[in-house]
Write a protein that holds these residues in place. Sequence first.
Motif, PDB file in Angstrom:
ATOM      1  N   GLU A  83      30.641  49.060  10.476  1.00 10.93           N
ATOM      2  CA  GLU A  83      32.045  48.680  10.649  1.00 10.93           C
ATOM      3  C   GLU A  83      32.613  48.017   9.395  1.00 10.93           C
ATOM      4  O   GLU A  83      33.755  48.236   9.023  1.00 10.93           O
ATOM      5  CB  GLU A  83      32.191  47.738  11.853  1.00 10.93           C
ATOM      6  CG  GLU A  83      31.751  48.336  13.180  1.00 10.93           C
ATOM      7  CD  GLU A  83      32.689  49.425  13.692  1.00 10.93           C
ATOM      8  OE1 GLU A  83      33.799  49.583  13.148  1.00 10.93           O
ATOM      9  OE2 GLU A  83      32.312  50.124  14.654  1.00 10.93           O
ATOM     10  N   LEU A 134      26.452  59.814  15.513  1.00 10.40           N
ATOM     11  CA  LEU A 134      27.123  59.132  14.415  1.00 10.40           C
ATOM     12  C   LEU A 134      26.638  57.691  14.294  1.00 10.40           C
ATOM     13  O   LEU A 134      26.478  57.000  15.297  1.00 10.40           O
ATOM     14  CB  LEU A 134      28.636  59.140  14.646  1.00 10.40           C
ATOM     15  CG  LEU A 134      29.304  60.497  14.828  1.00 10.40           C
ATOM     16  CD1 LEU A 134      30.802  60.322  15.022  1.00 10.40           C
ATOM     17  CD2 LEU A 134      29.028  61.412  13.663  1.00 10.40           C
ATOM     18  N   PRO A 182      34.537  50.420   5.990  1.00  8.14           N
ATOM     19  CA  PRO A 182      33.794  51.092   7.065  1.00  8.14           C
ATOM     20  C   PRO A 182      33.139  52.364   6.536  1.00  8.14           C
ATOM     21  O   PRO A 182      33.678  53.030   5.644  1.00  8.14           O
ATOM     22  CB  PRO A 182      34.892  51.425   8.083  1.00  8.14           C
ATOM     23  CG  PRO A 182      36.137  51.527   7.281  1.00  8.14           C
ATOM     24  CD  PRO A 182      35.990  50.596   6.120  1.00  8.14           C
ATOM     25  N   THR A 203      27.771  54.128  12.462  1.00 10.56           N
ATOM     26  CA  THR A 203      28.904  53.487  11.807  1.00 10.56           C
ATOM     27  C   THR A 203      28.544  52.080  11.366  1.00 10.56           C
ATOM     28  O   THR A 203      27.968  51.307  12.139  1.00 10.56           O
ATOM     29  CB  THR A 203      30.124  53.444  12.743  1.00 10.56           C
ATOM     30  OG1 THR A 203      30.524  54.781  13.045  1.00 10.56           O
ATOM     31  CG2 THR A 203      31.293  52.710  12.090  1.00 10.56           C
ATOM     32  N   THR A 259      30.807  55.852   7.981  1.00 11.89           N
ATOM     33  CA  THR A 259      30.227  56.621   9.081  1.00 11.89           C
ATOM     34  C   THR A 259      29.321  57.706   8.521  1.00 11.89           C
ATOM     35  O   THR A 259      29.729  58.470   7.652  1.00 11.89           O
ATOM     36  CB  THR A 259      31.312  57.253   9.966  1.00 11.89           C
ATOM     37  OG1 THR A 259      32.059  56.209  10.601  1.00 11.89           O
ATOM     38  CG2 THR A 259      30.682  58.118  11.051  1.00 11.89           C
ATOM     39  N   ARG A 290      26.817  60.975   9.589  1.00  4.93           N
ATOM     40  CA  ARG A 290      26.729  61.967  10.661  1.00  4.93           C
ATOM     41  C   ARG A 290      25.377  62.654  10.651  1.00  4.93           C
ATOM     42  O   ARG A 290      24.839  62.988   9.585  1.00  4.93           O
ATOM     43  CB  ARG A 290      27.831  63.011  10.507  1.00  4.93           C
ATOM     44  CG  ARG A 290      27.833  64.086  11.596  1.00  4.93           C
ATOM     45  CD  ARG A 290      28.911  65.110  11.324  1.00  4.93           C
ATOM     46  NE  ARG A 290      29.027  66.105  12.375  1.00  4.93           N
ATOM     47  CZ  ARG A 290      29.005  67.432  12.160  1.00  4.93           C
ATOM     48  NH1 ARG A 290      28.861  67.884  10.948  1.00  4.93           N
ATOM     49  NH2 ARG A 290      29.134  68.263  13.172  1.00  4.93           N
ATOM     50  N   TYR A 328      25.477  47.569  12.984  1.00  2.00           N
ATOM     51  CA  TYR A 328      25.580  49.013  13.157  1.00  2.00           C
ATOM     52  C   TYR A 328      26.032  49.355  14.574  1.00  2.00           C
ATOM     53  O   TYR A 328      25.659  48.665  15.530  1.00  2.00           O
ATOM     54  CB  TYR A 328      24.234  49.697  12.937  1.00  2.00           C
ATOM     55  CG  TYR A 328      23.605  49.489  11.593  1.00  2.00           C
ATOM     56  CD1 TYR A 328      22.675  48.467  11.396  1.00  2.00           C
ATOM     57  CD2 TYR A 328      23.916  50.313  10.511  1.00  2.00           C
ATOM     58  CE1 TYR A 328      22.081  48.270  10.159  1.00  2.00           C
ATOM     59  CE2 TYR A 328      23.317  50.128   9.277  1.00  2.00           C
ATOM     60  CZ  TYR A 328      22.401  49.099   9.114  1.00  2.00           C
ATOM     61  OH  TYR A 328      21.808  48.914   7.891  1.00  2.00           O
ATOM     62  N   SER A 329      26.807  50.425  14.699  1.00  2.00           N
ATOM     63  CA  SER A 329      27.115  50.982  16.004  1.00  2.00           C
ATOM     64  C   SER A 329      26.897  52.488  15.948  1.00  2.00           C
ATOM     65  O   SER A 329      26.860  53.077  14.866  1.00  2.00           O
ATOM     66  CB  SER A 329      28.561  50.669  16.417  1.00  2.00           C
ATOM     67  OG  SER A 329      29.474  51.254  15.501  1.00  2.00           O
ATOM     68  N   VAL A 330      26.731  53.090  17.113  1.00  2.00           N
ATOM     69  CA  VAL A 330      26.475  54.531  17.177  1.00  2.00           C
ATOM     70  C   VAL A 330      27.328  55.141  18.277  1.00  2.00           C
ATOM     71  O   VAL A 330      27.799  54.450  19.184  1.00  2.00           O
ATOM     72  CB  VAL A 330      24.985  54.846  17.441  1.00  2.00           C
ATOM     73  CG1 VAL A 330      24.120  54.503  16.234  1.00  2.00           C
ATOM     74  CG2 VAL A 330      24.496  54.154  18.695  1.00  2.00           C
ATOM     75  N   SER A 331      27.498  56.447  18.167  1.00  2.00           N
ATOM     76  CA  SER A 331      28.166  57.181  19.234  1.00  2.00           C
ATOM     77  C   SER A 331      27.582  58.572  19.323  1.00  2.00           C
ATOM     78  O   SER A 331      27.192  59.161  18.302  1.00  2.00           O
ATOM     79  CB  SER A 331      29.675  57.246  18.994  1.00  2.00           C
ATOM     80  OG  SER A 331      29.963  58.005  17.846  1.00  2.00           O
TER      81      SER A 331
END
Lengths: 113, 111
Positions: A79, A75, A18, A77, A20, A22, A64-67
């Motif tokens: 996974e 962010l 994984p 990510t 991440t 920023r 892809y994922s984001v937060s």
Amino acid sequence: DAGITQSPRHKVTETGTPVTLRCHQTENHRYMYWYRQDPGHGLRLIHYSYGVKDTDKGEVSDGYSVSRSKTEDFLLTLESATSSQTSVYFCAISRDKGYQPQHFGDGTRLSIL
Amino acid sequence: GIQVEQSPPDLILQEGANSTLRCNFSDSVNNLQWFHQNPWGQLINLFYIPSGTKQNGRLSATTVATERYSLLYISSSQTTDSGVYFCAAEGRETSGSRLTFGEGTQLTVNP
């Protein structure tokens, strides 16, 4: 210059791990974006955010994922990183609507072996 | 989605020369921007110009929305103008947050 900081600036990692990335901004802009840049493809939108906890997919969002839990941080990510995700990743911001100039961070060079 | 095409793909100039870069887009736009990526990879926003004409020093841009193109003019070019120039556009049917980038024009200015 817009206050946009991307971290890390460079990263080398292995397939399946994984990752991440920023993006931190000090401009209090509402919109934040993640792009990837690859030879022959220009820049392509991965995900974007139009407010805290409000995100949407872009052109190349698979894998892809984001937060966004705070206005200033977005962010990205991966996974389970794959070699096809080796790229230069750019974060951008725009003020309060999509129809505003976008300003970019300095990029993160990510290599997945 | 919208298609964005830039020309020429490569351009080599002598310092002091003028140049015109072109961006064609396939649909009506509500968002069009020009960017410069310097040799160190940094992306700088030059213009937000969905229509009309703007000028900033030696650079100016014109977008003719009805004919679906935009032009970036560089006058009296300098070596520091070298890099890749990107046009990015978004069609009217979307929300205002989904820029599609062209593949860029690589500009080299020789001393």
